[in-house]
Scaffold this motif. Structure first.
Motif, short mmCIF file in Angstrom:
data_model
loop_
_atom_site.label_atom_id
_atom_site.label_comp_id
_atom_site.label_asym_id
_atom_site.label_seq_id
_atom_site.Cartn_x
_atom_site.Cartn_y
_atom_site.Cartn_z
N SER A 93 -1.86 1.98 5.64
CA SER A 93 -2.85 1.26 5.61
C SER A 93 -2.08 -0.36 5.89
O SER A 93 -1.14 -0.63 5.18
N ASP A 138 0.68 -1.35 0.04
CA ASP A 138 -0.03 0.08 0.05
C ASP A 138 0.77 1.19 0.02
O ASP A 138 2.08 1.15 0.72
N GLY A 141 -11.27 -6.33 11.27
CA GLY A 141 -11.15 -4.85 10.95
C GLY A 141 -12.31 -4.31 12.25
O GLY A 141 -12.83 -5.11 13.04
N THR A 192 -6.50 -4.42 7.41
CA THR A 192 -7.67 -3.96 7.65
C THR A 192 -7.96 -2.75 8.23
O THR A 192 -9.03 -2.10 8.62
N THR A 231 -6.31 1.69 8.66
CA THR A 231 -5.36 2.63 8.45
C THR A 231 -5.03 3.14 9.62
O THR A 231 -5.56 3.52 10.62
N SER A 259 -10.64 2.63 10.57
CA SER A 259 -11.24 1.90 9.44
C SER A 259 -10.66 2.29 8.10
O SER A 259 -10.35 3.70 7.99
N LEU A 260 -10.70 1.36 7.16
CA LEU A 260 -9.98 1.73 5.84
C LEU A 260 -10.91 2.97 5.25
O LEU A 260 -10.33 3.53 4.26
N ASP A 261 -12.25 2.86 5.64
CA ASP A 261 -13.08 3.93 4.77
C ASP A 261 -12.90 5.32 5.71
O ASP A 261 -13.71 6.33 5.35
#
Length: 175
Positions: free
Chosen positions: A67, A50, A128, A70, A72, A91-93
């Protein structure tokens, strides 16, 4: 040679006065790093890795955003050293565009970082973070101030001011 107790007391009072004066003359301020602003640069990852972002902070500090499988991770670090300070794993989002790191400075020198981080429920099936349940302000001391550590629920009245106060009041407390 015998030292008079009155002399010892006078010296202790003088030292205390110097310390109190130093505390009163310390000016606490804040500086901010927007995690999607012009101070940030994205570096793409290599084969199977990443990428990451580096965002300029005050002095020799920067924020590294990277990241894992699962999550960041958001880390404050002192450039050119191994000194890093975890601000949050999110979270990744996670919406980086709406986030800032607040740097607390004493007479212009960074000593703590404050970050508004989401809180999560039970981990999901992949390990995650679960569903977002709220937010907290994470207060982390920087080099020489590792004893500064606090979390304040973002729903607390005047949460931002309380986070600053948590950093500032611990600035002088050395164990």
């Amino acid at each position: 040679m015998r030292i008079k107790p009155s002399l010892v007391i006078a010296v202790m009072i003088a030292i205390s006065a110097v310390c109190v004066t130093a505390q009163k003359t310390t000016k606490f301020t804040s500086s901010y790093t927007n995690l999607s602003g012009k101070a940030c640069k994205f570096y793409p990852g290599g084969e199977g890795q990443d990428g990451m972002s580096l965002c300029k902070g005050p002095g020799k500090y920067q924020v590294r955003i990277y990241s894992s499988a699962t999550m960041t991770h958001i880390v404050a670090e002192l450039k050119g050293t191994d000194n890093s300070y975890s601000l949050a794993s999110v979270s990744l989002d996670f919406n980086q565009a709406r986030s800032n790191v607040e740097w607390r400075l004493a007479n212009g020198v960074p000593f703590a970082a404050i970050f508004r981080a989401p809180t999560y429920g039970e981990p999901n099936e992949f390990g995650g973070p679960g569903k977002k349940t709220g937010e907290q302000l994470v207060v982390v001391g920087l080099k020489g101030h590792d004893d500064i550590e606090a979390t304040i629920d973002a729903k607390t009245p005047n949460a931002n001011a309380k986070a600053r106060e948590a950093a500032d009041t611990k600035f002088w407390k050395k164990d």
